[in-house]
Design an enzyme around this catalytic site. Structure first.
Site, PDB file in Angstrom:
ATOM      1  N   ARG A 217       0.825  -1.212   0.000  1.00  0.00           N
ATOM      2  CA  ARG A 217       0.000   0.000   0.000  1.00  0.00           C
ATOM      3  C   ARG A 217       0.857   1.259   0.000  1.00  0.00           C
ATOM      4  NH1 ARG A 217      -3.560  -0.590   5.050  1.00  0.00           N
ATOM      5  NH2 ARG A 217      -1.578  -1.393   5.767  1.00  0.00           N
TER       6      ARG A 217
ATOM      7  N   ASN B 180      -6.071  -2.923   2.269  1.00  0.00           N
ATOM      8  CA  ASN B 180      -5.995  -4.371   2.414  1.00  0.00           C
ATOM      9  C   ASN B 180      -7.410  -4.931   2.508  1.00  0.00           C
ATOM     10  OD1 ASN B 180      -3.200  -4.533   2.436  1.00  0.00           O
ATOM     11  ND2 ASN B 180      -3.056  -4.495   4.664  1.00  0.00           N
TER      12      ASN B 180
END
Length: 89
Positions: free
Chosen positions: A18, A36
């Site tokens: 990320r 996520n």
């Protein structure tokens, strides 16, 4: 302008995927978000110039060095009119 939703699966959580996605998006001028998912994948929403979004999607096929990308699924999405690229929970 283009908007897509991208689901990246494989070893993509716990490897800073990320954070690196956010850095890539900012470098390319792409806005949206990344998070996520409970199934172990990473979901990304990206908006911007066609070439920039395509470049971010291409990066998703590799990810950061510790990632092991197995699959990248891309679909068109409705623009969310984001102004930055953020990591969400």
């Amino acid at each position: 302008m283009k908007a897509v939703q991208v689901r990246v699966s494989g070893r993509v959580q716990g490897v800073s995927f990320r954070w690196y996605a956010q850095e890539q998006a900012r470098r390319l001028g792409v806005v949206g978000w990344v998070r996520n998912e409970p199934d172990g994948s990473v979901l990304l929403h990206a908006e911007g110039e066609d070439e920039a979004v395509d470049a971010l999607v291409a990066w998703c096929h590799e990810g950061p060095g510790m990632a092991r990308v197995r699959d990248v699924a891309v679909r068109e999405a409705a623009p969310a009119e984001a102004t930055t690229f953020t990591i969400t929970a």
